[in-house]
Design a protein around this motif. Structure first.
Motif, PDB file in Angstrom:
ATOM      1  N   TYR A  28       0.837  -1.203   0.000  1.00  7.13           N
ATOM      2  CA  TYR A  28       0.000   0.000   0.000  1.00  7.13           C
ATOM      3  C   TYR A  28       0.878   1.261   0.000  1.00  7.13           C
ATOM      4  N   TYR A  29       1.873   1.292   0.891  1.00  4.24           N
ATOM      5  CA  TYR A  29       2.744   2.460   0.968  1.00  4.24           C
ATOM      6  C   TYR A  29       3.594   2.604  -0.288  1.00  4.24           C
ATOM      7  N   ASN A  30       4.026   1.504  -0.865  1.00  5.93           N
ATOM      8  CA  ASN A  30       4.774   1.565  -2.119  1.00  5.93           C
ATOM      9  C   ASN A  30       3.920   2.205  -3.199  1.00  5.93           C
ATOM     10  N   GLN A  31       2.663   1.799  -3.297  1.00  3.93           N
ATOM     11  CA  GLN A  31       1.752   2.366  -4.279  1.00  3.93           C
ATOM     12  C   GLN A  31       1.507   3.855  -3.998  1.00  3.93           C
ATOM     13  N   ALA A  32       1.327   4.204  -2.736  1.00  2.00           N
ATOM     14  CA  ALA A  32       1.106   5.607  -2.372  1.00  2.00           C
ATOM     15  C   ALA A  32       2.318   6.459  -2.737  1.00  2.00           C
ATOM     16  N   PHE A  33       3.522   5.959  -2.455  1.00  2.00           N
ATOM     17  CA  PHE A  33       4.728   6.706  -2.812  1.00  2.00           C
ATOM     18  C   PHE A  33       4.854   6.863  -4.321  1.00  2.00           C
ATOM     19  N   ARG A  34       4.509   5.832  -5.072  1.00  2.00           N
ATOM     20  CA  ARG A  34       4.540   5.921  -6.543  1.00  2.00           C
ATOM     21  C   ARG A  34       3.615   7.039  -7.018  1.00  2.00           C
ATOM     22  N   LYS A  35       2.420   7.127  -6.430  1.00  2.00           N
ATOM     23  CA  LYS A  35       1.485   8.188  -6.807  1.00  2.00           C
ATOM     24  C   LYS A  35       2.077   9.561  -6.499  1.00  2.00           C
ATOM     25  N   ILE A  36       2.688   9.680  -5.336  1.00  2.00           N
ATOM     26  CA  ILE A  36       3.276  10.961  -4.938  1.00  2.00           C
ATOM     27  C   ILE A  36       4.360  11.374  -5.920  1.00  2.00           C
ATOM     28  N   VAL A  37       5.231  10.448  -6.271  1.00  2.00           N
ATOM     29  CA  VAL A  37       6.359  10.756  -7.150  1.00  2.00           C
ATOM     30  C   VAL A  37       5.880  11.130  -8.550  1.00  2.00           C
ATOM     31  N   ASN A  38       4.823  10.496  -9.017  1.00  2.00           N
ATOM     32  CA  ASN A  38       4.395  10.661 -10.410  1.00  2.00           C
ATOM     33  C   ASN A  38       3.235  11.634 -10.612  1.00  2.00           C
ATOM     34  N   ASP A  39       2.726  12.238  -9.561  1.00  2.00           N
ATOM     35  CA  ASP A  39       1.591  13.143  -9.700  1.00  2.00           C
ATOM     36  C   ASP A  39       1.928  14.494  -9.088  1.00  2.00           C
ATOM     37  N   SER A  40       1.908  15.530  -9.929  1.00  2.00           N
ATOM     38  CA  SER A  40       2.293  16.862  -9.464  1.00  2.00           C
ATOM     39  C   SER A  40       1.343  17.405  -8.395  1.00  2.00           C
ATOM     40  N   THR A  41       0.094  16.977  -8.421  1.00  2.00           N
ATOM     41  CA  THR A  41      -0.856  17.439  -7.405  1.00  2.00           C
ATOM     42  C   THR A  41      -0.435  16.958  -6.020  1.00  2.00           C
ATOM     43  N   TYR A  42      -0.084  15.673  -5.931  1.00  2.00           N
ATOM     44  CA  TYR A  42       0.365  15.124  -4.649  1.00  2.00           C
ATOM     45  C   TYR A  42       1.664  15.780  -4.193  1.00  2.00           C
ATOM     46  N   LEU A  43       2.576  16.010  -5.135  1.00  2.00           N
ATOM     47  CA  LEU A  43       3.842  16.667  -4.779  1.00  2.00           C
ATOM     48  C   LEU A  43       3.595  18.076  -4.261  1.00  2.00           C
ATOM     49  N   PHE A  44       2.737  18.827  -4.951  1.00  2.00           N
ATOM     50  CA  PHE A  44       2.435  20.183  -4.511  1.00  2.00           C
ATOM     51  C   PHE A  44       1.769  20.188  -3.141  1.00  2.00           C
TER      52      PHE A  44
END
Length: 127
Positions: A28-44
């Protein structure tokens, strides 16, 4: 109650909760981190939250003392700098991409988060 103790208790609960999540829900955390890295909305959003939290923590707890409270100050500054970096240089997170794998979570994040959670738990609840 001293502000350092309150912050230590908060860090303890958050870090131990996340540590248990790393231990029991690595995928789950691996998937969440992948989303963060690849989505500018999550990064912002992550950068904005980290910058705000870091700024508040640095403002209320900027104690450069020779005891355990220095850990709170270092974590506060780290959170602030992480937030600023995510906002100013969002692609810099790619430097840590290896950390966002199941092996990275188990080898890097889990031991650090659990250890810090226990340290802050001791100073926040027992010392």
């Amino acid at each position: 109650m001293d502000i350092s103790v309150i912050i230590a208790r908060m860090i303890c609960v958050v870090y131990l909760s996340v540590g248990m999540g790393f231990a029991f829900s690595t995928a789950y955390y691996n998937q969440a981190f992948r989303k963060i890295v690849n989505d500018s909305t999550y990064l912002f959003l992550g950068g904005w939250v980290a910058t705000c939290m870091g700024a508040v923590l640095v403002h209320i707890h900027n104690l450069w003392v020779n005891d355990w409270r220095l850990l709170i100050t270092i974590i506060s500054w780290t959170i602030l700098l992480k937030g600023i970096t995510l906002l100013a240089f969002p692609r810099a997170i790619r430097l840590f991409e290896e950390w966002f794998t199941p092996r990275g979570i188990q080898n890097y994040f889990l031991p650090i988060v659990i250890m810090l959670g226990l340290i802050f738990g001791y100073f926040g609840f027992f010392a």
